[in-house]
Structure formats: C-alpha cells, structure tokens
Design a protein around this motif. Structure first.
Motif, PDB file in Angstrom:
ATOM      1  N   CYS A   1       1.038  -1.096   0.425  1.00  0.00           N
ATOM      2  CA  CYS A   1      -0.023  -0.057  -0.308  1.00  0.00           C
ATOM      3  C   CYS A   1       0.589   1.220  -0.148  1.00  0.00           C
ATOM      4  CB  CYS A   1      -0.883  -0.595   0.942  1.00  0.00           C
ATOM      5  SG  CYS A   1      -2.329  -0.908   0.808  1.00  0.00           S
ATOM      6  N   GLN A   2       2.028   0.775   0.830  1.00  0.00           N
ATOM      7  CA  GLN A   2       2.791   2.373   0.881  1.00  0.00           C
ATOM      8  C   GLN A   2       3.555   2.481  -0.713  1.00  0.00           C
ATOM      9  OE1 GLN A   2       5.628   0.875   3.678  1.00  0.00           O
ATOM     10  NE2 GLN A   2       4.300   2.238   5.756  1.00  0.00           N
ATOM     11  N   THR A   3       3.876   1.886  -1.023  1.00  0.00           N
ATOM     12  CA  THR A   3       4.045   1.994  -2.433  1.00  0.00           C
ATOM     13  C   THR A   3       3.485   1.991  -3.895  1.00  0.00           C
ATOM     14  OG1 THR A   3       6.193  -0.588  -2.275  1.00  0.00           O
ATOM     15  CG2 THR A   3       4.684   0.500  -4.433  1.00  0.00           C
ATOM     16  N   ALA A   4       2.056   1.871  -3.242  1.00  0.00           N
ATOM     17  CA  ALA A   4       0.710   2.575  -4.298  1.00  0.00           C
ATOM     18  C   ALA A   4       1.126   3.462  -4.229  1.00  0.00           C
ATOM     19  CB  ALA A   4       0.239   1.107  -4.146  1.00  0.00           C
ATOM     20  N   ASN A   5       1.041   4.185  -2.860  1.00  0.00           N
ATOM     21  CA  ASN A   5       0.004   5.247  -2.236  1.00  0.00           C
ATOM     22  C   ASN A   5       1.853   6.374  -2.685  1.00  0.00           C
ATOM     23  OD1 ASN A   5      -1.619   7.790  -1.148  1.00  0.00           O
ATOM     24  ND2 ASN A   5      -0.326   7.994   0.357  1.00  0.00           N
ATOM     25  N   ARG A   6       2.157   5.509  -3.037  1.00  0.00           N
ATOM     26  CA  ARG A   6       3.492   6.628  -2.938  1.00  0.00           C
ATOM     27  C   ARG A   6       3.270   7.136  -5.267  1.00  0.00           C
ATOM     28  NH1 ARG A   6       7.458   3.923   0.348  1.00  0.00           N
ATOM     29  NH2 ARG A   6       7.895   2.359  -1.720  1.00  0.00           N
TER      30      ARG A   6
ATOM     31  N   GLU B   1      -4.747   7.822  -1.117  1.00  0.00           N
ATOM     32  CA  GLU B   1      -4.909   6.377   0.334  1.00  0.00           C
ATOM     33  C   GLU B   1      -5.923   5.232  -0.486  1.00  0.00           C
ATOM     34  OE1 GLU B   1      -4.058   6.786   4.499  1.00  0.00           O
ATOM     35  OE2 GLU B   1      -2.581   8.748   3.556  1.00  0.00           O
ATOM     36  N   GLN B   2      -6.386   5.904  -0.424  1.00  0.00           N
ATOM     37  CA  GLN B   2      -7.934   4.835  -0.983  1.00  0.00           C
ATOM     38  C   GLN B   2      -7.719   3.931  -1.527  1.00  0.00           C
ATOM     39  OE1 GLN B   2     -11.131   4.273   1.023  1.00  0.00           O
ATOM     40  NE2 GLN B   2     -11.005   2.434  -0.543  1.00  0.00           N
ATOM     41  N   GLU B   3      -7.196   4.628  -3.160  1.00  0.00           N
ATOM     42  CA  GLU B   3      -7.406   4.199  -5.148  1.00  0.00           C
ATOM     43  C   GLU B   3      -6.162   2.682  -4.589  1.00  0.00           C
ATOM     44  OE1 GLU B   3      -6.043   7.404  -7.341  1.00  0.00           O
ATOM     45  OE2 GLU B   3      -8.521   7.445  -7.862  1.00  0.00           O
ATOM     46  N   SER B   4      -5.057   3.747  -2.818  1.00  0.00           N
ATOM     47  CA  SER B   4      -4.324   2.312  -3.181  1.00  0.00           C
ATOM     48  C   SER B   4      -4.083   1.255  -2.613  1.00  0.00           C
ATOM     49  CB  SER B   4      -2.542   2.460  -2.503  1.00  0.00           C
ATOM     50  OG  SER B   4      -2.417   4.497  -3.406  1.00  0.00           O
ATOM     51  N   GLU B   5      -4.996   1.332  -1.597  1.00  0.00           N
ATOM     52  CA  GLU B   5      -5.493   0.325  -0.597  1.00  0.00           C
ATOM     53  C   GLU B   5      -6.751  -0.751  -2.021  1.00  0.00           C
ATOM     54  OE1 GLU B   5      -7.500   1.890   2.637  1.00  0.00           O
ATOM     55  OE2 GLU B   5      -5.802   2.489   3.598  1.00  0.00           O
ATOM     56  N   ASP B   6      -7.157  -0.083  -2.195  1.00  0.00           N
ATOM     57  CA  ASP B   6      -8.372  -1.030  -3.429  1.00  0.00           C
ATOM     58  C   ASP B   6      -7.896  -1.445  -4.276  1.00  0.00           C
ATOM     59  OD1 ASP B   6     -10.829   0.238  -1.430  1.00  0.00           O
ATOM     60  OD2 ASP B   6     -11.227   2.031  -3.627  1.00  0.00           O
ATOM     61  N   LEU B   7      -6.711  -1.121  -4.923  1.00  0.00           N
ATOM     62  CA  LEU B   7      -5.867  -1.291  -5.624  1.00  0.00           C
ATOM     63  C   LEU B   7      -5.138  -2.488  -5.032  1.00  0.00           C
ATOM     64  CD1 LEU B   7      -3.965   0.400  -8.927  1.00  0.00           C
ATOM     65  CD2 LEU B   7      -2.393  -1.287  -7.592  1.00  0.00           C
ATOM     66  N   ILE B   8      -4.301  -2.782  -4.313  1.00  0.00           N
ATOM     67  CA  ILE B   8      -3.826  -3.632  -3.499  1.00  0.00           C
ATOM     68  C   ILE B   8      -4.735  -4.671  -3.310  1.00  0.00           C
ATOM     69  CG2 ILE B   8      -2.142  -4.254  -2.102  1.00  0.00           C
ATOM     70  CD1 ILE B   8      -0.730  -2.688  -4.360  1.00  0.00           C
ATOM     71  N   GLN B   9      -5.811  -4.005  -2.721  1.00  0.00           N
ATOM     72  CA  GLN B   9      -6.460  -5.320  -2.044  1.00  0.00           C
ATOM     73  C   GLN B   9      -6.981  -6.553  -3.551  1.00  0.00           C
ATOM     74  OE1 GLN B   9      -9.811  -3.708   0.367  1.00  0.00           O
ATOM     75  NE2 GLN B   9      -8.899  -3.173   1.196  1.00  0.00           N
TER      76      GLN B   9
ATOM     77  N   ASN C   1       3.253  -2.687 -10.935  1.00  0.00           N
ATOM     78  CA  ASN C   1       2.985  -2.244 -12.770  1.00  0.00           C
ATOM     79  C   ASN C   1       1.678  -2.246 -13.032  1.00  0.00           C
ATOM     80  OD1 ASN C   1       5.928  -2.738 -13.237  1.00  0.00           O
ATOM     81  ND2 ASN C   1       5.527  -5.249 -13.341  1.00  0.00           N
ATOM     82  N   ARG C   2       0.725  -2.656 -11.469  1.00  0.00           N
ATOM     83  CA  ARG C   2      -0.571  -2.357 -10.948  1.00  0.00           C
ATOM     84  C   ARG C   2      -0.930  -1.199 -11.490  1.00  0.00           C
ATOM     85  NH1 ARG C   2      -5.224  -5.581  -9.641  1.00  0.00           N
ATOM     86  NH2 ARG C   2      -3.977  -7.440 -10.456  1.00  0.00           N
ATOM     87  N   CYS C   3      -0.268  -0.343 -10.558  1.00  0.00           N
ATOM     88  CA  CYS C   3      -0.628   1.193 -10.212  1.00  0.00           C
ATOM     89  C   CYS C   3      -0.150   2.409 -11.445  1.00  0.00           C
ATOM     90  CB  CYS C   3       0.410   1.664  -9.430  1.00  0.00           C
ATOM     91  SG  CYS C   3       0.114   0.919  -7.243  1.00  0.00           S
ATOM     92  N   LEU C   4       0.900   1.443 -11.757  1.00  0.00           N
ATOM     93  CA  LEU C   4       0.951   2.084 -13.530  1.00  0.00           C
ATOM     94  C   LEU C   4       0.162   2.204 -14.517  1.00  0.00           C
ATOM     95  CD1 LEU C   4       5.276   1.418 -13.902  1.00  0.00           C
ATOM     96  CD2 LEU C   4       3.806   3.686 -13.344  1.00  0.00           C
ATOM     97  N   ASN C   5      -0.324   0.663 -15.075  1.00  0.00           N
ATOM     98  CA  ASN C   5      -1.694   0.926 -15.500  1.00  0.00           C
ATOM     99  C   ASN C   5      -2.776   1.245 -15.299  1.00  0.00           C
ATOM    100  OD1 ASN C   5       0.224  -1.352 -17.255  1.00  0.00           O
ATOM    101  ND2 ASN C   5      -0.427  -2.819 -15.700  1.00  0.00           N
TER     102      ASN C   5
END
Length: 193
Positions: A36-41, A46-54, A84-88
């Motif tokens: 989640c920290q990686t995604a949020n960076r 934060e919400q998008e990051s948590e959703d994406l990692i879940q 990669n999921r975040c970048l996509n």
C-alpha cells in the motif's frame, strides 16, 4: 494445515499455487502495508492505493496456478507486480503525465521551528517531492523509492531514457535548492512547511 508464522514467503507462494487460501492470508498480512505504501507513493491517494492492492491480492488468488514455481524473491516479485498494476491504473485513467510540467516558483510558507527532528525532515522532504510536476515526481519516486533503473522507468512510462535522466536532474536540482532553504531557515528559527 494452515501456514505457520515461520513459513518462508517462498513456501507460502508454493502453498498458494496449490490452492491454500491460508497462505494467501499470511502473504497479505506480511506484505499488504508495504505494498500500500508503494502504491500510495505512485498514486498519491490512500483509498485508491488500498483498493488497488486488495484487488491485486484477489487477482493473485485467481491466477495462483500461473505464478512462477521457482520464486526466490517473493517480496520484490509482489512489489514489482503491484507497481506495474499502479502504472497500468494511471495509464488506464489517463493520469500518466504527458508533459514535463513546471516546477513551483515559490516554496510553501515558512513556519516557526525550534528543532528539526528526523521525522519532521522526512515529512518536509515528502511534501517537497509532492510539489514536483507529476511526471518529474513519478520518475523520481520510481527511481529512488522503487529502485527502478532509468531504462525500466523509460519503458514503464513510454518515454526515452534521456527524458528520465532530465527529469531526475530537475528533481534533484529542485530538492537540493529546497533543502538548502530548509537548513538556512531552520538555523534562523523557521522552516518551510
């Protein structure tokens, strides 16, 4: 029998490939916060990051039979896949910056400071990173926090390695100037917010 807390990540991945839902739960417990920290960076939400990692862990379960059988570095594999999921995600929502953007002309207002503790400095540096134009910020974060090479960043963002190099130069120049100002103002009893 479920995973034991002493199972290695590699053992958990093997169990996951075999359909062990408890192994997925243990991997989730071990890696969710850092992913989640990686995604949020990258996403700065934060919400998008948590959703994406879940969602990432759900897809890990759905595609478990296709996971590499000989993973020796599970943490880096999960981090790379999440990145990669975040970048996509950014690309699909057309949030990957197309231009270089402008560096801010003014730094945040100064505020009184009696001592500059390590945590405060980290927070101020993070705020300065957030002031960078979006592409510059993304390139900097991918290089310094995600430890990607200039070539990997260029391929991920569909830009040239020279553009990556130019963005890193811009980021370092801005951060150096900002940090010099922080140190000067701190010594005078004030620091940028």
């Amino acid at each position: 029998m479920g995973p034991s807390p002493i199972d290695t990540d590699q053992q958990l991945m093997l169990r996951l490939r075999g359909g062990d839902a408890d192994a997925l739960d243990e991997l989730f417990r071990r890696h969710y916060v850092s992913l989640c920290q990686t995604a949020n960076r990258l996403l700065r939400n934060e919400q998008e990051s948590e959703d994406l990692i879940q969602d990432f862990f759900v897809s890990l379960w759905e595609k478990r039979e296709n996971l590499p059988p000989d993973l020796s570095a599970v943490g880096p594999y999960l981090r790379r896949a999440a990145r990669n999921r975040c970048l996509n995600f950014l690309r699909d929502r057309k949030r990957l910056p197309l231009d270089d953007g402008e560096l801010p002309e003014h730094l945040p207002a100064a505020e009184p400071a009696t001592s500059l503790e390590h945590r405060e400095l980290e927070q101020r540096i993070q705020r300065a990173i957030d002031l960078l134009p979006e592409r510059c910020r993304l390139v900097f974060v991918m290089s310094r926090f995600e430890e990607m090479s200039h070539k990997e960043i260029a391929a991920s963002l569909d830009i040239s390695p020279k553009t990556v190099e130019n963005q890193m130069t811009r980021a370092y120049r801005f951060l150096r100037e900002w940090l010099a100002l922080v140190l000067l103002l701190t010594s005078m009893g004030a620091a940028p917010g």
